[in-house]
Structures are given as C-alpha cells and as structure tokens.
Design a protein around this motif. Structure first.
Motif, PDB file in Angstrom:
ATOM      1  N   GLY A 183       0.812  -1.207   0.000  1.00 61.64           N
ATOM      2  CA  GLY A 183       0.000   0.000   0.000  1.00 61.64           C
ATOM      3  C   GLY A 183       0.846   1.258   0.000  1.00 61.64           C
ATOM      4  N   ALA A 184       0.176   2.391   0.070  1.00 57.32           N
ATOM      5  CA  ALA A 184       0.844   3.685   0.003  1.00 57.32           C
ATOM      6  C   ALA A 184       1.689   3.945   1.250  1.00 57.32           C
ATOM      7  N   ARG A 185       2.704   4.776   1.083  1.00 61.03           N
ATOM      8  CA  ARG A 185       3.650   5.078   2.159  1.00 61.03           C
ATOM      9  C   ARG A 185       3.195   6.341   2.900  1.00 61.03           C
ATOM     10  N   TYR A 186       2.244   6.166   3.800  1.00 62.88           N
ATOM     11  CA  TYR A 186       1.793   7.266   4.643  1.00 62.88           C
ATOM     12  C   TYR A 186       2.646   7.319   5.902  1.00 62.88           C
ATOM     13  N   PRO A 187       2.788   8.504   6.525  1.00 62.87           N
ATOM     14  CA  PRO A 187       3.652   8.626   7.709  1.00 62.87           C
ATOM     15  C   PRO A 187       3.305   7.662   8.840  1.00 62.87           C
ATOM     16  N   ARG A 188       2.019   7.499   9.161  1.00 63.45           N
ATOM     17  CA  ARG A 188       1.649   6.609  10.266  1.00 63.45           C
ATOM     18  C   ARG A 188       2.021   5.172   9.959  1.00 63.45           C
ATOM     19  N   GLU A 191       5.840   4.828  10.293  1.00 63.45           N
ATOM     20  CA  GLU A 191       6.224   4.868  11.705  1.00 63.45           C
ATOM     21  C   GLU A 191       5.973   3.521  12.383  1.00 63.45           C
ATOM     22  N   LEU A 192       4.806   2.933  12.133  1.00 62.33           N
ATOM     23  CA  LEU A 192       4.493   1.645  12.749  1.00 62.33           C
ATOM     24  C   LEU A 192       5.420   0.542  12.231  1.00 62.33           C
ATOM     25  N   LEU A 193       5.621   0.492  10.921  1.00 61.77           N
ATOM     26  CA  LEU A 193       6.476  -0.554  10.362  1.00 61.77           C
ATOM     27  C   LEU A 193       7.914  -0.409  10.832  1.00 61.77           C
ATOM     28  N   ARG A 194       8.401   0.822  10.987  1.00 61.81           N
ATOM     29  CA  ARG A 194       9.743   1.035  11.529  1.00 61.81           C
ATOM     30  C   ARG A 194       9.834   0.521  12.965  1.00 61.81           C
ATOM     31  N   ALA A 195       8.789   0.794  13.757  1.00 63.89           N
ATOM     32  CA  ALA A 195       8.794   0.351  15.156  1.00 63.89           C
ATOM     33  C   ALA A 195       8.794  -1.169  15.246  1.00 63.89           C
ATOM     34  N   VAL A 196       8.038  -1.828  14.381  1.00 66.63           N
ATOM     35  CA  VAL A 196       8.015  -3.296  14.369  1.00 66.63           C
ATOM     36  C   VAL A 196       9.371  -3.841  13.944  1.00 66.63           C
ATOM     37  N   SER A 197       9.945  -3.237  12.907  1.00 62.30           N
ATOM     38  CA  SER A 197      11.261  -3.668  12.433  1.00 62.30           C
ATOM     39  C   SER A 197      12.333  -3.489  13.504  1.00 62.30           C
ATOM     40  N   ALA A 198      12.229  -2.416  14.283  1.00 60.76           N
ATOM     41  CA  ALA A 198      13.218  -2.126  15.332  1.00 60.76           C
ATOM     42  C   ALA A 198      13.229  -3.191  16.418  1.00 60.76           C
ATOM     43  N   GLU A 199      12.127  -3.948  16.525  1.00 57.91           N
ATOM     44  CA  GLU A 199      12.042  -5.032  17.516  1.00 57.91           C
ATOM     45  C   GLU A 199      12.556  -6.362  16.975  1.00 57.91           C
ATOM     46  N   GLY A 200      13.168  -6.324  15.797  1.00 62.47           N
ATOM     47  CA  GLY A 200      13.767  -7.529  15.232  1.00 62.47           C
ATOM     48  C   GLY A 200      12.842  -8.347  14.361  1.00 62.47           C
ATOM     49  N   ARG A 222      10.888  10.086  -3.287  1.00 62.67           N
ATOM     50  CA  ARG A 222      11.138   9.479  -1.983  1.00 62.67           C
ATOM     51  C   ARG A 222      12.602   9.073  -1.937  1.00 62.67           C
ATOM     52  N   PHE A 223      13.463  10.025  -1.579  1.00 59.01           N
ATOM     53  CA  PHE A 223      14.906   9.792  -1.643  1.00 59.01           C
ATOM     54  C   PHE A 223      15.425   8.984  -0.457  1.00 59.01           C
ATOM     55  N   ARG A 224      14.676   8.960   0.629  1.00 60.31           N
ATOM     56  CA  ARG A 224      15.119   8.238   1.825  1.00 60.31           C
ATOM     57  C   ARG A 224      14.397   6.896   1.912  1.00 60.31           C
ATOM     58  N   GLY A 225      15.179   5.836   2.139  1.00 58.70           N
ATOM     59  CA  GLY A 225      14.579   4.525   2.324  1.00 58.70           C
ATOM     60  C   GLY A 225      13.876   4.423   3.661  1.00 58.70           C
ATOM     61  N   ALA A 226      13.008   3.414   3.773  1.00 57.97           N
ATOM     62  CA  ALA A 226      12.230   3.256   5.005  1.00 57.97           C
ATOM     63  C   ALA A 226      13.023   2.576   6.118  1.00 57.97           C
ATOM     64  N   GLY A 227      14.114   1.904   5.778  1.00 55.40           N
ATOM     65  CA  GLY A 227      14.903   1.226   6.799  1.00 55.40           C
ATOM     66  C   GLY A 227      14.604  -0.248   6.926  1.00 55.40           C
ATOM     67  N   PHE A 228      13.780  -0.763   6.024  1.00 59.48           N
ATOM     68  CA  PHE A 228      13.504  -2.204   5.981  1.00 59.48           C
ATOM     69  C   PHE A 228      13.308  -2.599   4.522  1.00 59.48           C
ATOM     70  N   ARG A 229      13.139  -3.883   4.275  1.00 61.63           N
ATOM     71  CA  ARG A 229      13.029  -4.360   2.894  1.00 61.63           C
ATOM     72  C   ARG A 229      11.819  -3.744   2.201  1.00 61.63           C
ATOM     73  N   SER A 230      11.954  -3.546   0.900  1.00 63.75           N
ATOM     74  CA  SER A 230      10.846  -2.950   0.163  1.00 63.75           C
ATOM     75  C   SER A 230      10.915  -3.360  -1.297  1.00 63.75           C
ATOM     76  N   GLY A 231       9.790  -3.218  -1.960  1.00 57.59           N
ATOM     77  CA  GLY A 231       9.699  -3.478  -3.388  1.00 57.59           C
ATOM     78  C   GLY A 231       8.733  -2.499  -4.019  1.00 57.59           C
TER      79      GLY A 231
END
Length: 342
Positions: A183-188, A191-200, A222-231
C-alpha cells in the motif's frame, strides 16, 4: 482444500456494459464475477486509452489536481464511453466510480433505456459528485456506510455493498519471511512498520513510494529509504501471493471511511491478516478468523506467537479463508447489485 460457497446463479442473463477505471485491475474482478453469474459482459475502461499519447492523456485527466485538469480530455473519455454504449446496446450499465465522465456520457446512458447502477469504491469527498447529482444518477452503491447514510438522508437511492475478495483470480503463494505490507507510504504506516522492524521482526513493504528502484525514486521523490526491505508496485495476482506466503500481512487503513479491499483479500487468500479496525467483527470473528492490533507492540506480539505456534496461525488462516469464500467475494457482491437493476 477450502471451496467457495457462491450464491444461486442469476435467474436471468443480462447484457452488461461495465464502465470502469482501470485502477489495479478491479474492473477485471467485477467482469469475471458478472460472467461467473451468467451474464454477457462488455468491459470498457474509460481512463485507459492505448499507446503513449493515451497514457499521457490519462495522467492529465485523472492524476492531476482538479484545478489543473483539462476538461476537454474528460469529454474525450466520455465520447469513447458513449461509443462503447452504442456498440454494445446493453440491458444493464454498471458504472464503477465514473466521476470523471461528463454529461455527454450520462445523457447517452439515460437515453439508452438500459437499467443502470453506479458503484462507488471511494469516498464522496474525493469525488466530484454532489448529492443532487447522485439523485439523478442512482441507484448508487458504496463501500462506505457513512456515505450511504448521508446519501439516503439527501434523498438518493443508495445501498451499502462492502469491498470484496477476487476469488476467481489465480495466484501462487510466494514465501515471504516476516510481515508484509502492500500500500501507500503514509507517515503513520511508516512509523508503525519502523517500530516493528526495530524489535527484530522482518518487515517488507511493496508500492512505488517504498521502492528503491531509480525510476520509482525519481517519480515519487522518496529519496530516503524506510529502513527495511521494500519493493515496487506489484499486480494483484502477485500481491495475493505475497499475502498468502507471508508470516503475516498488515492492513493499516489511511483516512478512508470503511473497510478496504485488503480486509477481505488478505484472509481470502489464506493470509494471516492483521487489521487496525476492531469493527471488522461485523465481517469476521476476531481472534479466530482475523486479528486486530492497536499499535506496534500488538503486531510484534502476534508475529512472535505466529513464529512459535504454526498450528494457531494456520487455524486463523483457514478460518478466515473459509469465511471469505462463503460470504465476501466479488461474486457475492455482484449478486447483491443484481437486485438493484431488477
């Protein structure tokens, strides 16, 4: 193997002209469902003219802000739809969204004498319709219960028909480790996916705004990556396979009023569906057919349990798929809409 439970076939075959945007190929899901019900179907995508000039035109008509759109191109799209109408001579016209079509189209549809239904999968606030106009164009069906209530209060013949799963689309499960999101890359969401990824927890998101391909970066900025895998963007058959093959798949709504397609697609393909709306209980039994979360901690807990208890997660997958194939497919939705065209 879990089999679908479809409604009784239509009592009368109709010649149906399907007028739809090309959006994610959902016109094909509706067309296939109509054919499955026994109808003779003629699809026309009003926003998908062929060739490079057609693609440029599509962007000018449908993807720019309303103030920047050239009305002449909307008129051209409407003329093409009228040509399809003249060619098909249908018994029924089923229009999906259709807010970019002009009076040229709607007047021709009225003169044809065909039964007509307007099916809205978007919120009224995002479309150019007014309640006064919809009183003339109805009957109207919408996935949004709040919009249907507002339309009825305004004197529009309106009915609520939820979104659905395309049970007729063939797909192959694609093994994906961890939590998937499409789905679309909305801020919320980020933020949630980053928090989940941060927990391993392994996370992978799909969509052009998540993508790290040079083309997607250039067109989305979107020049900055999200910090986890993406396609990047994936067609429906592929993302059905991703949801089915993921450890779990996340359904996080944006600012829509009601339940998205993913509400039914994720359990429909046998995915372990995590959704952010507890009101989903009107469609699924929470805890046994789908799972609800309220934040990143809930998602992490569910992912860890799913990794440890495959029997538990598989039971939810099977139950969710069984419920979807019994009640929440496009074939079921088309059967409801048939009642409106008589």
């Amino acid at each position: 193997m879990i089999e679908a439970e479809y409604p009784t076939p239509a009592s009368r075959q109709q010649r149906v002209l399907l007028i739809s945007p090309a959006f994610h190929g959902y016109w094909k899901a509706i067309s296939d469902a109509l054919k499955f019900r026994g109808h003779e179907v003629y699809p026309h995508c009003y926003d998908a003219p062929s060739g490079l000039p057609g693609k440029v035109q599509n962007k000018l008509v449908h993807e720019l802000p309303v103030a920047l759109q050239w009305p002449g191109l909307r008129e051209a799209a409407s003329v093409r739809a009228v040509r399809a109408l003249d060619r098909v001579q249908p018994d029924v016209i089923l229009v999906i969204k259709g807010d970019q079509l002009t009076d040229t189209w709607w007047s021709a549809a009225e003169r044809s004498g065909a039964a007509r239904v307007l099916w809205l999968y978007d919120e009224l606030e995002r479309m150019a319709y007014t309640p006064e106009r919809l009183r003339e164009l109805g009957p109207v069906v919408s996935y949004s219960e709040s919009d249907v209530e507002a339309l009825r209060l305004a004197g529009v013949q309106a009915a609520h028909v939820p979104d659905a799963h395309d049970s007729l689309l063939e797909f192959t499960p694609k093994p994906v480790k961890g939590l998937s999101f499409i789905g679309a890359r909305y801020p919320r969401r980020e933020e949630l996916l980053r928090a989940v990824s941060a927990e391993g927890i392994d996370v992978v998101a799909f969509g052009r705004e998540w993508s790290r391909s040079l083309w997607d970066i250039a067109r989305t900025r979107r020049f900055r990556g999200a910090g986890f895998r993406s396609g990047g963007d994936v067609p429906r058959a592929e993302y059905y396979g991703i949801m089915a093959g993921s450890s779990a798949t996340l359904n996080m709504h944006g600012d829509g009023h009601d339940f998205s397609m993913r509400t039914f697609e994720a359990p429909g393909v046998g995915g372990l569906s995590l959704i952010d709306k507890p009101e989903v209980e009107r469609y699924y039994d929470v805890g046994t057919e789908t799972l609800v979360y309220s934040g990143a901690d809930d998602v992490v807990d569910i992912m860890r349990r799913a990794e440890l208890d495959s029997v538990w997660s598989q039971s939810i997958r099977d139950a969710g798929r069984r419920k979807t194939l019994a009640k929440h497919t496009f074939v079921h939705r088309v059967a409801e809409i048939e009642q409106l065209w008589g």
